[in-house]
Scaffold this motif. Structure first.
Motif, short mmCIF file in Angstrom:
data_model
loop_
_atom_site.label_atom_id
_atom_site.label_comp_id
_atom_site.label_asym_id
_atom_site.label_seq_id
_atom_site.Cartn_x
_atom_site.Cartn_y
_atom_site.Cartn_z
N LEU A 101 4.24 5.92 3.75
CA LEU A 101 2.87 4.87 3.61
C LEU A 101 3.83 3.57 2.88
O LEU A 101 4.82 3.40 2.52
CB LEU A 101 2.13 5.46 2.80
CG LEU A 101 0.96 6.55 3.83
CD1 LEU A 101 -0.45 6.61 1.87
CD2 LEU A 101 0.66 6.52 4.82
N THR A 102 3.20 2.08 3.45
CA THR A 102 3.57 0.95 3.18
C THR A 102 2.72 1.09 1.70
O THR A 102 1.74 1.21 1.59
CB THR A 102 3.34 0.19 4.45
OG1 THR A 102 3.97 0.66 5.20
CG2 THR A 102 3.65 -1.06 3.71
N ALA A 103 3.17 0.66 0.50
CA ALA A 103 2.85 0.05 -0.34
C ALA A 103 3.29 -1.48 -1.20
O ALA A 103 4.84 -1.07 -1.06
CB ALA A 103 2.97 1.33 -2.15
N PHE A 104 2.14 -2.14 -1.35
CA PHE A 104 2.25 -2.95 -2.07
C PHE A 104 1.56 -4.14 -3.07
O PHE A 104 1.29 -4.78 -3.87
CB PHE A 104 2.79 -4.03 -1.57
CG PHE A 104 0.94 -4.13 0.28
CD1 PHE A 104 1.70 -3.39 1.35
CD2 PHE A 104 0.27 -4.53 -0.56
CE1 PHE A 104 0.43 -3.09 2.04
CE2 PHE A 104 -0.41 -4.78 0.58
CZ PHE A 104 -0.53 -4.03 1.56
N GLN A 105 0.96 -2.98 -3.43
CA GLN A 105 -0.43 -3.38 -4.50
C GLN A 105 -0.32 -2.30 -5.76
O GLN A 105 -0.21 -1.16 -5.56
CB GLN A 105 -1.45 -2.99 -4.43
CG GLN A 105 -2.15 -4.09 -3.22
CD GLN A 105 -3.32 -3.42 -1.75
OE1 GLN A 105 -3.69 -2.77 -1.81
NE2 GLN A 105 -3.60 -4.81 -1.27
N LEU A 106 -0.71 -2.53 -6.39
CA LEU A 106 -0.59 -1.26 -8.33
C LEU A 106 -1.43 -1.38 -8.36
O LEU A 106 -1.05 0.51 -8.43
CB LEU A 106 -0.74 -2.67 -9.75
CG LEU A 106 1.33 -3.40 -9.87
CD1 LEU A 106 0.37 -4.21 -11.61
CD2 LEU A 106 2.47 -3.19 -9.42
N ASP A 107 -2.73 -1.74 -8.07
CA ASP A 107 -4.08 -0.37 -8.04
C ASP A 107 -3.76 0.68 -7.69
O ASP A 107 -4.79 1.44 -7.10
CB ASP A 107 -4.97 -1.18 -7.79
CG ASP A 107 -5.24 -2.76 -8.99
OD1 ASP A 107 -5.37 -2.09 -10.08
OD2 ASP A 107 -6.47 -3.69 -8.84
N ILE A 124 8.18 0.40 0.37
CA ILE A 124 7.31 -1.54 -0.24
C ILE A 124 7.78 -2.62 0.66
O ILE A 124 8.81 -2.71 0.98
CB ILE A 124 8.40 -1.16 -1.80
CG1 ILE A 124 8.51 -0.49 -2.83
CG2 ILE A 124 8.24 -2.69 -2.05
CD1 ILE A 124 9.59 -0.66 -3.65
N LYS A 125 6.87 -3.33 0.88
CA LYS A 125 6.84 -3.90 1.40
C LYS A 125 6.88 -5.34 0.36
O LYS A 125 6.11 -5.79 -0.18
CB LYS A 125 4.83 -3.62 2.72
CG LYS A 125 4.87 -5.35 3.46
CD LYS A 125 5.86 -4.92 4.88
CE LYS A 125 5.81 -6.18 5.47
NZ LYS A 125 5.17 -6.20 6.80
N LEU A 133 1.04 -9.24 4.17
CA LEU A 133 0.82 -8.24 3.49
C LEU A 133 2.10 -8.24 2.48
O LEU A 133 3.60 -8.47 2.84
CB LEU A 133 0.92 -5.94 4.07
CG LEU A 133 -0.57 -6.49 4.86
CD1 LEU A 133 -0.01 -4.53 5.66
CD2 LEU A 133 -1.99 -6.45 3.85
N GLY A 134 2.20 -7.66 1.58
CA GLY A 134 3.10 -7.43 0.72
C GLY A 134 3.73 -8.54 -1.12
O GLY A 134 2.90 -8.56 -1.12
N LEU A 135 4.62 -7.72 -1.06
CA LEU A 135 4.82 -8.79 -2.82
C LEU A 135 4.88 -9.98 -2.33
O LEU A 135 6.04 -10.20 -2.50
CB LEU A 135 5.34 -7.55 -3.78
CG LEU A 135 4.41 -6.45 -3.90
CD1 LEU A 135 6.22 -5.46 -4.27
CD2 LEU A 135 3.71 -6.34 -5.30
N VAL A 141 7.01 -7.56 -8.51
CA VAL A 141 8.20 -7.07 -7.70
C VAL A 141 8.14 -6.00 -8.94
O VAL A 141 8.54 -4.90 -8.53
CB VAL A 141 9.49 -6.97 -7.36
CG1 VAL A 141 10.69 -6.22 -6.91
CG2 VAL A 141 9.42 -7.83 -5.54
N ALA A 142 8.89 -6.67 -9.74
CA ALA A 142 9.72 -6.09 -11.31
C ALA A 142 8.11 -5.57 -11.69
O ALA A 142 8.67 -4.12 -12.23
CB ALA A 142 10.73 -7.27 -11.68
#
Ligand SMILES: *Cc1c(COP(=O)(O)O)cnc(C)c1O
Length: 372
Positions: A101-107, A124-125, A133-135, A141-142
Motif C-alpha cells: 500500500l501507499t502511505a503518506f499520513q501519520l493518522d 511512501i508517497k 497525494l504525498g508528503l 518526511v522526518a
C-alpha cells in the motif's frame, strides 16, 4: 459466448514488444512496474498483467485495492502496489493478500496498526509538485519516518509522480526531480536496506531514462499509446498499439436525397446515399462526440452521420456493402489506420480517457496470448 458483432481486440504481443523497447532505453538496473489500473486502461488488467510479467515487468501497479484483489483472485503472484489511497481499515486485507500500500499520513499509520497482524509492506508517497497525494516537506518526511519506524510496517519503496513530464518545456519536471532528490535524503540515511526509489511514468521514462532510479511505473506506453503528442513526435522508437476496436455493418440501405438520420434529425442525406448501421454506441464508450468522426471500411474512411445512439450509430458509405462487412473504429484496415490519439484529438481529450471509457459491454478478445 459472444453474440454481438463488435469487439475490442488486444494484441498481447504488442504489449510485450513495447515493454522490450522501453527496456532497451533504460539503464540495466531500472526495472519496469506495469500499471494496470482501470482494468488495464480498458485493455483487461489480468491478461495485460500476465503479458507484462512475461515480458519482464517486476511489479504491477493499480490505483485501488479492488484492482489488486482482482489480480490476486486471478492467481497472479507477482508483487502488487496500490498507488492511490486505501482506507487504513483495510490494511489487514492488503497484508493477508501480500499487497503493498501507499502511505503518506501519520493518522493513517496509527489506524493501520490496529489492523495489521504481522507486517504490511508500504511505499511512501512524496508530493513533489503534483498536488495530489504525498508528503510535501522535509519536516513532514522526518515526522513520518519516526511513526513508520515500527515492526508492523516494512518500507519497501518511496515514490513521487510527475505532473508535466510529457511537454516540451521540461522545467517543471526538473523542479520535481530536484525536489524528490531533496526529500529522499533523510530516507537514504535511515534505510540501509534496499528500498525501491521510483518516480517515472511513461513520459518521464521515455524522455529522461537516465534519471529513473530503481523502477519506472509504465502505463500508457506499455499499451502502445503515447503520453502526449509531443512525446509521440519526439519518441526514440515507434510504439505498437495493442488495442483495436471493430464492428460490422448490420444494415445497409440506399436513401434518396432529403431523408433524415437518427435522433434530433441532425443529418439529412444530400443526394442518393448508402447508409450503414453499426451495432455500437455510447453504451459501449463510443461517445456522442464521435459524430462527424470517421470509421474504416475496406481501408477507406467513412463519416459517422447523425447522432450516435446508446447501442447503434450510422455511417455514410461510398457504395453498397454486404451485411457483415468489417468496420474499424480504432486500428488498421489495409493501408489506413485510426489511432486512439486521432480519436482523442477529435473528441477533445486524451487517448488515456478514450480507452478507459470503452465499457465492459464490448468483449475483449486476446490475440497472441502465450500458452505458457
Ligand atoms: C497512472 C499512473 C502512472 C502511469 O502513468 P502513464 O502516463 O500511463 O505511464 C504512474 N504513476 C502513477 C502514480 C499513476 O497514477
Amino acid at each position: 459466448m459472444q453474440y454481438r458483432n463488435a469487439q475490442v481486440m488486444i494484441d498481447l504481443d504488442a504489449i510485450k514488444q513495447n515493454i522490450a523497447m522501453l527496456k532497451t532505453q533504460l539503464p540495466k538496473e531500472t526495472t519496469i512496474f506495469a500499471v494496470v489500473k482501470a482494468d488495464g486502461y480498458g485493455h483487461g488488467s489480468v491478461e495485460v498483467a500476465k503479458a507484462a510479467l512475461q515480458a519482464g515487468a517486476s511489479m504491477l501497479c493499480v490505483a485501488i485495492l479492488e484492482e489488486a484483489v482482482t489480480l490476486r483472485e486471478a492467481g497472479i503472484k507477482a508483487p502488487i502496489l496500490v498507488m492511490g489511497y486505501t482506507d487504513p481499515a483495510f490494511s489487514g486485507e492488503a497484508e493477508s493478500l501480500d499487497i503493498q500500500l501507499t502511505a503518506f499520513q501519520l493518522d493513517w499509520l496509527e489506524e493501520a496498526k490496529r489492523h495489521i497482524s504481522n507486517q504490511l509492506n508500504l511505499h511512501i508517497k512524496l508530493d513533489t509538485g503534483m498536488g495530489r497525494l504525498g508528503l510535501r516537506t522535509v519536516e513532514d518526511v522526518a515526522m513520518f519516518l519516526e511513526t513508520v519506524d515500527d515492526p508492523l510496517f516494512n518500507v519497501v519503496g518511496i515514490f513521487t509522480h510527475f505532473a508535466k513530464a510529457d511537454a516540451a518545456d521540461d522545467s517543471y519536471y526538473l523542479y520535481q526531480e530536484a525536489h524528490y532528490k531533496e526529500l529522499i535524503q533523510p530516507i537514504k540515511q535511515r534505510y540501509k536496506q534496499s528500498i525501491l526509489y521510483h518516480t517515472g511514468n511513461s513520459a518521464a521514462s521515455m524522455r529522461f531514462p537516465a534519471d529513473m532510479y530503481d523502477a519506472v511505473r509504465v502505463g500508457i506506453s506499455m499499451y502502445g499509446l503515447y503520453p502526449s503528442i509531443y512525446v509521440r513526435d519526439h519518441s526514440p522508437f515507434e510504439l505498437i498499439p495493442a488495442l483495436s476496436l471493430t464492428t460490422q455493418l448490420v444494415h445497409v440501405k440506399q436513401l434518396p436525397q432529403g431523408e433524415k438520420i437518427s435522433y434530433g434529425l441532425t443529418y439529412e442525406t444530400e443526394t442518393d446515399e448508402w447508409i450503414g448501421t453499426l451495432p455500437i454506441g455510447y453504451g459501449d464508450g463510443i461517445q456522442r462526440r464521435f459524430q462527424h468522426f470517421e470509421v474504416l471500411v475496406e481501408g477507406k474512411r467513412m463519416p459517422i452521420v447523425g447522432r450516435v445512439c446508446m447501442d447503434q450509430c450510422m455511417v455514410k458509405l461510398d457504395k453498397a456493402y454486404p451485411i457483415g462487412t468489417m468496420v474499424t473504429f480504432i486500428g488498421k484496415d489495409q493501408t489506413e489506420k485510426i489511432t486512439l490519439e486521432e480519436v482523442a484529438e477529435h473528441l477533445g481529450t486524451i487517448n488515456y480517457e478514450v480507452c478507459c471509457l470503452l465499457t465492459s459491454r464490448l468483449p475483449r478478445i486476446y490475440v497472441n496470448e502465450s500458452t505458457s
